[in-house]
Design an enzyme around this catalytic site. Structure first.
Site, PDB file in Angstrom:
ATOM      1  N   ASP A 261      33.259 -11.738   7.113  1.00 17.76           N
ATOM      2  CA  ASP A 261      33.016 -10.926   8.229  1.00 17.76           C
ATOM      3  C   ASP A 261      33.632 -11.413   9.057  1.00 17.76           C
ATOM      4  O   ASP A 261      35.395 -12.019   8.101  1.00 17.76           O
ATOM      5  CB  ASP A 261      32.211 -12.152   8.998  1.00 17.76           C
ATOM      6  CG  ASP A 261      32.387 -11.546  10.166  1.00 17.76           C
ATOM      7  OD1 ASP A 261      30.935 -12.047  11.119  1.00 17.76           O
ATOM      8  OD2 ASP A 261      32.321 -10.441  10.731  1.00 17.76           O
TER       9      ASP A 261
HETATM   10  C1  GLC Z   1      32.631 -10.021  14.480  1.00 15.38           C
HETATM   11  C2  GLC Z   1      30.453  -9.737  13.366  1.00 15.38           C
HETATM   12  C3  GLC Z   1      30.750  -9.223  13.087  1.00 15.38           C
HETATM   13  C4  GLC Z   1      31.305  -7.790  13.482  1.00 15.38           C
HETATM   14  C5  GLC Z   1      33.106  -7.777  12.568  1.00 15.38           C
HETATM   15  C6  GLC Z   1      33.705  -6.503  13.418  1.00 15.38           C
HETATM   16  O1  GLC Z   1      32.794 -10.915  14.563  1.00 15.38           O
HETATM   17  O2  GLC Z   1      30.396 -10.922  13.614  1.00 15.38           O
HETATM   18  O3  GLC Z   1      28.820  -8.516  13.055  1.00 15.38           O
HETATM   19  O4  GLC Z   1      31.174  -7.016  11.911  1.00 15.38           O
HETATM   20  O5  GLC Z   1      33.352  -9.051  13.769  1.00 15.38           O
HETATM   21  O6  GLC Z   1      33.209  -6.467  14.125  1.00 15.38           O
END
Ligand code: GLC
Length: 722
Positions: A261
């Site tokens: 993430d």
């Molecule tokens: C965010 C989210 C994830 C998302 C990623 C990119 O913090 O937790 O679900 O796809 O970052 O935006």
């Protein structure tokens, strides 16, 4: 144990992983041979470029060798407006797209075919926009009603999640785009998501929190997976030996890539050794001119390999997985599909999911559908006019258009009905009831044949695109289940003025309705129903569509009844969570502990009625076949989701009072009946004995319960398995 010995052991583990998970590309030896050949040609620098971000939403490519960057896009229910690398909007195509209903609405359809269509829309629009990975589906189990991101997810029940996630992923990937199942694992609250250490029994992990991910990998063949922010049993989830090396890559044979993430990688060695293949979003990337080499999996890796402290095979394994996904989606060879964008067909899918996902919770004296004698409607509530698409955080969608409930009611009501509107409340965190606004609403309701109040939760405020002070959004959790903005007073006052009042709730999950639920004749749960949501809601209100949605989560009466709050002890140290509610999540808790919900898991009414009959249960050695008949005993066509629950009264470890193990959605004309035959395989009877660390099927008697919700069981049968 000497460091050297450990390193050798770890390298051997990796080599075994690389081959036992036989990252065979889908096109047999040719793609695999090409991958080997490419890796041989690559310099160490080029390999390292590929295993971390090259912009906010891309990871590095190797132009010299024809390897493109990997372009990712949020989010689970739309393709984001940005062009794909950073946060600038797309200039070469209109940047707004199909805004589908949110995950809980899709799950509430209990229609796996629609899940496939939903994924197809995302894959097609990602193709058109030149994106390679859709960062969805989000499938974290809905354990607490307070989790701010529940709206993006699917259900409290692992079996329903597993069925819906397979359709979605196949839909995306049949368009030649990669899905990215997230957030693996145990990211079930937003509060302290970047620091909290989640702990639970192995049984809870295996029976509740992993099945959706396992189905995504072993049944849907998902190409990518996103590691979550939290720690799991003391180690960061995205660089977690047990979750990534042991379960995902070894046990499940995952062949694709793991991306972190955004900002979920915390150190170099654990990320390298414990299964993270691409590091995304480390906070450096938010700087105006970020230096991606400074990522944990950046320049440091060059030094480690050059100094002999890290074997290059560790990096090769990661690059191999990335190239496997690139070949599988024709990013290097082969032809990508063109894709389509903002098409009528895509918008029809958005409408269909909303129509089948909106849940009719209550309908006393058949107030709904609104009869032709209704000549005036007072629409009340700010959520009736509010557009929701850009709320929620990373799942935000710049919708090509968004039909609000008020617009839908006006459009479908046409000139047959006189429609007035009053906001009734204002969206301001902590706002109490505004007397004058309530007076205006009461005035309107008293003059109309019917009042329709559209309230509930909201995403960001004032159309803010992120989660500032929102209720349903990333990075926040709800403080409680109390209706915000003084809505309880509003609803109570309007009901007094006009007992023929329909309450429509928007949001990602339950809200405390105890103050007015008993006096309200009709209640609908509309989630965030996407760009066609207003039309879907109106078509249901006026009876053009017969609702068939079923709750994918329990609506408990009050927060105090929620198992996550009642038996899920969160120690004083908020950085450490113990899921002591264990396997008793959702209806597994309410039905086992005999706690009355407001509306049960699997509940949803129709404008017609269904009768169940003729249950036959045929037992085999370690499976059973159930056959029964469902009949439409009303006078309008409708769809019923017949649910099959299993209970084992006697077992070594205690088991829940019931567990969903099969379901089928049947469309029936008035008077029509259909015989449904469903097979319950071995896994429908097993449970995970974490004393023995394995799935067990204990012989004995099993109860089979069938009905239109977990609390509306119509047929009971038994089977004894040897
Ligand atoms: C965010 C989210 C994830 C998302 C990623 C990119 O913090 O937790 O679900 O796809 O970052 O935006």
């Amino acid at each position: 144990m000497s460091y050297k010995f450990v390193r050798v052991a770890q390298v051997l583990l990796f080599i075994s992983l690389a081959y036992t998970s036989n990252a065979q590309a889908p096109k047999g030896p040719s793609a695999n041979a090409k991958i080997d050949a490419l890796i041989k040609k690559m310099t160490l620098e080029e390999k390292v470029t590929m295993i971390h971000a090259s912009s906010s939403f891309t990871s590095g490519g190797v132009p010299r060798l024809g390897i493109p960057e990997l372009v990712t896009s949020d989010g689970p229910h739309a393709v984001r407006a940005e062009h794909g690398r950073d946060w600038e909007l797309d200039k070469n195509v209109y940047d707004s797209g199909t805004y589908l209903p949110v995950g809980t609405c899709l799950a509430a359809t209990w229609n796996t075919k629609l899940g496939y269509d939903f994924g197809s829309v995302l894959g097609s629009e990602a193709n058109f926009r030149g994106k390679d990975v859709i960062l969805g589906p989000g499938i974290n189990i809905i354990r607490s009603p307070l989790n701010g991101r529940n709206f993006e997810y699917q259900s409290e029940d692992p079996y329903l999640v597993s069925r819906m996630v397979v359709g979605y992923i196949k839909g995306v990937q049949d368009q030649g785009i990669s899905a990215c199942v997230k957030h693996y694992a145990a990211n079930n609250l937003e509060k302290n998501r970047n620091t909290v250490d989640v702990n639970m029994s192995e049984r809870a992990l295996r029976e509740i929190y992993l099945p959706g991910f396992k189905a995504a990998v072993t049944e849907a063949g998902v190409n990518t997976l996103m590691g979550s922010y939290n720690k799991f049993r003391g180690q960061w989830a995205t660089q977690n030996h047990y979750l990534m090396n042991q379960v995902l890559k070894k046990e499940w044979g995952f062949k694709g890539l793991v991306m972190s993430d955004w900002g979920a990688v915390h150190n170099t060695m654990e990320a390298l050794w414990n299964g993270c293949d691409i590091e995304m979003g480390t906070d450096l990337s938010m700087l105006p001119k970020p230096n991606y080499g400074k990522f944990f999996m950046g320049d440091t890796v060059l030094q480690l390999v050059r100094s002999g402290r890290l074997d290059e095979s560790i990096i090769n394994e990661k690059v191999r997985r990335i190239l496997y996904v690139m070949y599988k989606t024709n990013m290097i060879d082969g032809q990508r599909k063109k894709g389509a964008y903002n098409t009528k067909a895509h918008q029809q899918t958005a409408l269909k999911v909303a129509e089948e996902g909106i849940v009719l919770l209550k309908n006393d004296n058949k107030l709904l559908p609104l009869s032709s004698t209704v000549k005036s409607i007072a629409v009340i509530g700010y959520n009736a006019e509010r557009k929701q698409g850009m709320g929620g955080g990373s799942s935000q969608a710049k919708a090509f258009y968004e039909v609000t409930p008020l617009e839908g009611i006006k459009y479908v009501g046409g000139n047959k009905v006189n429609i007035t509107y009053s906001p009734g409340y204002k969206i301001e965190r902590g706002a109490t009831a505004d007397r004058s606004m309530i007076r205006q609403a009461v005035e309107a309701a008293s003059k109309a044949d019917v009042a329709v109040i559209v309230g509930g939760w909201t995403h960001g405020y004032n159309y803010s695109v992120w989660s500032d002070n929102a209720y349903d959004a990333e990075d926040v959790d709800k403080p409680n289940m109390t209706m915000p903005f003084g809505q309880d007073e509003l609803i109570t006052a309007v009901l007094k003025a006009n007992p023929k009042t329909v309450v429509v709730l928007m949001g990602g999950g339950p809200i405390d309705m105890t103050q007015w639920v008993n006096n309200t004749p009709a209640i609908l749960q509309a989630w965030y129903p996407g760009m066609e949501g207003g039309n879907a809601l109106a078509r249901i209100l006026f009876g053009q569509v017969n609702p068939s949605g079923k709750l994918p989560m329990t609506f408990m009466k009050t927060l105090a009844d929620a198992p996550s709050e009642k038996i899920g002890i969160t120690t004083k140290d908020t950085q450490r969570l113990y899921y002591t509610d264990d396997i008793y999540v959702g209806y597994r808790y309410f039905d086992t502990y005999k706690v009355e919900p407001q509306f049960a898991f699997g509940h949803g009414l129709s404008y017609t009625t269904f009768d169940y009959s003729g249950l036959k249960v045929q037992g085999g050695k370690n499976k059973a076949t159930v056959t029964f008949t469902v009949k439409n005993t009303g006078n309008v066509a409708g769809a019923e989701v017949a649910q099959v629950y299993v209970n084992q009264p006697k077992s070594t470890l205690p088991r829940p009072e019931k567990e969903l193990k099969a379901f089928e959605k049947v469309m029936l004309q008035p008077g029509q009946q259909k015989t449904v035959t469903l097979t319950l395989n071995e896994d429908a009877f097993q449970y995970y004995n974490d004393g023995l660390n394995k799935w067990v099927l204990e012989p004995g008697a099993f109860n089979i319960m069938i009905g239109g919700s977990s609390r509306a069981i119509k047929l009971n049968g038994k089977v004894t398995l040897k």
